[in-house]
Design an enzyme around this catalytic site. Structure first.
Site, PDB file in Angstrom:
ATOM      1  N   LEU A 140       0.818  -1.207   0.000  1.00  0.00           N
ATOM      2  CA  LEU A 140       0.000   0.000   0.000  1.00  0.00           C
ATOM      3  C   LEU A 140       0.856   1.263   0.000  1.00  0.00           C
ATOM      4  CD1 LEU A 140      -2.746   1.447   0.250  1.00  0.00           C
ATOM      5  CD2 LEU A 140      -2.567   1.146   2.735  1.00  0.00           C
ATOM      6  N   GLU A 142       3.539   4.150  -0.459  1.00  0.00           N
ATOM      7  CA  GLU A 142       4.367   4.600  -1.574  1.00  0.00           C
ATOM      8  C   GLU A 142       5.310   5.702  -1.099  1.00  0.00           C
ATOM      9  OE1 GLU A 142       1.845   5.616  -4.870  1.00  0.00           O
ATOM     10  OE2 GLU A 142       0.819   3.670  -4.829  1.00  0.00           O
ATOM     11  N   GLY A 146       2.255   8.104   3.505  1.00  0.00           N
ATOM     12  CA  GLY A 146       2.304   7.069   4.525  1.00  0.00           C
ATOM     13  C   GLY A 146       0.916   6.704   4.984  1.00  0.00           C
ATOM     14  N   SER A 173       5.754  -5.381   3.631  1.00  0.00           N
ATOM     15  CA  SER A 173       6.118  -6.513   4.485  1.00  0.00           C
ATOM     16  C   SER A 173       6.182  -7.801   3.668  1.00  0.00           C
ATOM     17  CB  SER A 173       5.104  -6.664   5.624  1.00  0.00           C
ATOM     18  OG  SER A 173       5.077  -5.503   6.416  1.00  0.00           O
ATOM     19  N   ASN A 259      -8.691  -3.293  12.073  1.00  0.00           N
ATOM     20  CA  ASN A 259      -9.200  -3.283  13.438  1.00  0.00           C
ATOM     21  C   ASN A 259      -8.983  -4.633  14.119  1.00  0.00           C
ATOM     22  OD1 ASN A 259     -10.201  -0.610  13.357  1.00  0.00           O
ATOM     23  ND2 ASN A 259     -12.025  -1.302  12.287  1.00  0.00           N
ATOM     24  N   ARG A 262      -4.928  -4.463  14.972  1.00  0.00           N
ATOM     25  CA  ARG A 262      -4.398  -3.385  15.808  1.00  0.00           C
ATOM     26  C   ARG A 262      -4.268  -3.793  17.274  1.00  0.00           C
ATOM     27  NH1 ARG A 262      -7.686   0.772  12.193  1.00  0.00           N
ATOM     28  NH2 ARG A 262      -5.989   1.401  10.817  1.00  0.00           N
ATOM     29  N   MET A 356      19.154   3.250  33.260  1.00  0.00           N
ATOM     30  CA  MET A 356      20.331   2.377  33.283  1.00  0.00           C
ATOM     31  C   MET A 356      21.617   3.113  32.941  1.00  0.00           C
ATOM     32  SD  MET A 356      18.799  -1.184  31.668  1.00  0.00           S
ATOM     33  CE  MET A 356      20.429  -1.922  31.540  1.00  0.00           C
ATOM     34  N   GLY A 357      21.517   4.371  32.585  1.00  0.00           N
ATOM     35  CA  GLY A 357      22.709   5.155  32.295  1.00  0.00           C
ATOM     36  C   GLY A 357      23.479   4.606  31.110  1.00  0.00           C
ATOM     37  N   GLU A 381       0.178  -0.433  11.074  1.00  0.00           N
ATOM     38  CA  GLU A 381      -1.268  -0.639  11.212  1.00  0.00           C
ATOM     39  C   GLU A 381      -2.034   0.668  11.427  1.00  0.00           C
ATOM     40  OE1 GLU A 381      -2.534  -3.817  11.051  1.00  0.00           O
ATOM     41  OE2 GLU A 381      -0.596  -4.772  10.916  1.00  0.00           O
TER      42      GLU A 381
END
Length: 403
Positions: A140, A142, A146, A173, A259, A262, A356-357, A381
């Site tokens: 879908l 292009e 988006g 995908s 739906n 998602r 966690m630095g 999605e």
């Protein structure tokens, strides 16, 4: 409608088993998959050792029962397929995200179920479920758009014996390896969204060109996303899903099938973030002696806040999945889960890395990988921005809606 947020006992048992498997067998291969930008060595053996058949994800993807295509699954006795699929998605994501690259069901099948004739459904979806096809793709997006799917520029021109498709797609995908791809193209540019149609194209069709087998991505590197080009690609008349005079309602019906997936996307994001928060707790126990009491207390408080946010996200995706299992319109709930969960999950992963630095950005720990992986979940999605816009329009159009 009242929806319980407690998992049924049988679903919880499966979820716990998958989570344990993902933690102890999937996670050890996470770094290798990230560096290889593909499946790690031994992936097939790990997936084969999963304590349950992962077919619930396919069932939840297709939105049909196991018996429709003559295929029996080990978990066929479940009546809460969408809740089960969502719970399993979170459980897998808890260990790491690379198994997503092995799950071959896609939203292509949902588009075929939404738009296709019974014959087309039997050929493609039925064939997929019976094992005639190994994987499918959905084309879908292009280069110039988006989220606004109405901007499709790929064209399909009618000929005496079929269609000629010209254009290009990106971030498709499994586009390089799928047996067939659902391609969205316009049959009339002047009609805007009303001219958009969907076509099923096999990978060996002349003119089907893979321009980039694997996009170089920030995260989710094991998952194949491809660039495609269609160079005067001729397809037969029956490649068109449904009828030629189908209006835009068919196109949006296909997109509306998102739906069903998602909530699974939201669940997977929650799983990754939950794994990250637990990792922080383990890391804190190992290094806690060097912390001041104030720092340790601050980390504990942040962990509680992150868990509360993830618990709320979990309730959202479970509600959306439960409504789907009951056959109730869940557009608002699915959009809410997709809008909220990935953002909460991404914020949690990022905060874990900060707490966690230096270790939070080191490849010695998986936290930095999860920060990269989680970013795409707000985009896949249907982006979170679009979902919030969808929710606001629904609320303004119909009031508060269901309680």
């Amino acid at each position: 409608m009242t929806v319980s947020f407690e998992l049924p006992d049988d679903v919880r048992k499966v979820s716990d088993e998958v989570r344990d498997w993902s933690l102890h067998q999937v996670r050890p291969l996470a770094r290798e998959s990230d560096r290889a930008k593909g499946l790690p060595a031994g992936a097939d053996a790990v997936m084969a050792d999963c304590p349950v058949d992962l077919s619930p994800l396919a069932i939840a993807t297709f939105g049909r029962t196991h018996g429709d295509w003559g295929q029996e699954f080990a978990l066929s006795g479940f009546t809460t397929n969408y809740v089960l699929g969502a719970a399993v998605s979170e459980a897998i994501g808890y260990g790491d995200s690379w198994p997503l690259a092995t799950l071959r069901g896609s939203i292509a099948e949902k588009a075929i179920l939404a738009l296709g004739t019974p014959q087309q459904q039997e050929r493609w979806v039925g064939g997929f479920m019976r094992g005639d096809f190994r994987s499918s793709a959905f084309a879908l997006t292009e280069p110039h758009f988006g989220s606004d799917a109405s901007q499709v520029a790929t064209t399909a021109t009618r000929t005496s014996d079929g269609w000629v498709i010209r254009g290009s797609k990106m971030y498709c995908s499994l586009g390089a390896s799928a047996d067939y791809t659902v391609v969205f193209a316009t049959v009339d540019k002047e009609s805007g969204r009303h001219g958009i149609r969907a076509f099923v194209v096999t990978r060996d069709t002349p003119g089907y060109i893979v321009t980039k087998a694997r996009e170089d991505k920030l995260g989710m590197r094991a998952f194949e996303t491809s660039g495609l080009s269609f160079d005067d690609m001729h397809v037969p008349t029956d490649a068109l899903l449904g009828s030629e005079d189908q209006d835009s309602r068919g196109f949006y019906a296909a997109l509306g099938t998102l739906n069903t997936s998602r909530p699974l996307t939201a669940a997977w994001a929650v799983g990754i973030a939950s794994g990250s928060v637990d990792y922080l707790e383990q890391w804190t126990r190992q290094h806690g002696r060097a912390f001041t009491p104030r720092r340790r207390r601050g980390i504990d408080e942040e962990v509680l806040r992150m868990r509360a946010g993830l618990a709320a996200a979990r309730r959202l995706y479970l509600r959306a999945a439960a409504l789907q299992d009951k056959g109730v319109d869940n557009r608002r709930e699915a959009s809410a889960a997709k809008a909220y969960a990935p953002q909460i999950a991404e914020a949690a992963c990022r905060r874990v890395a900060e707490l966690m630095g230096p270790d939070g950005t080191s490849e010695r720990h998986l936290v930095e990988k999860w920060c990269r992986d989680i970013r795409i979940f707000d985009i896949w999605e249907g982006s979170g921005q679009i979902q919030r816009l969808t929710i606001s329009r629904m609320l303004m159009g119909s009031g508060a809606g269901r309680a």
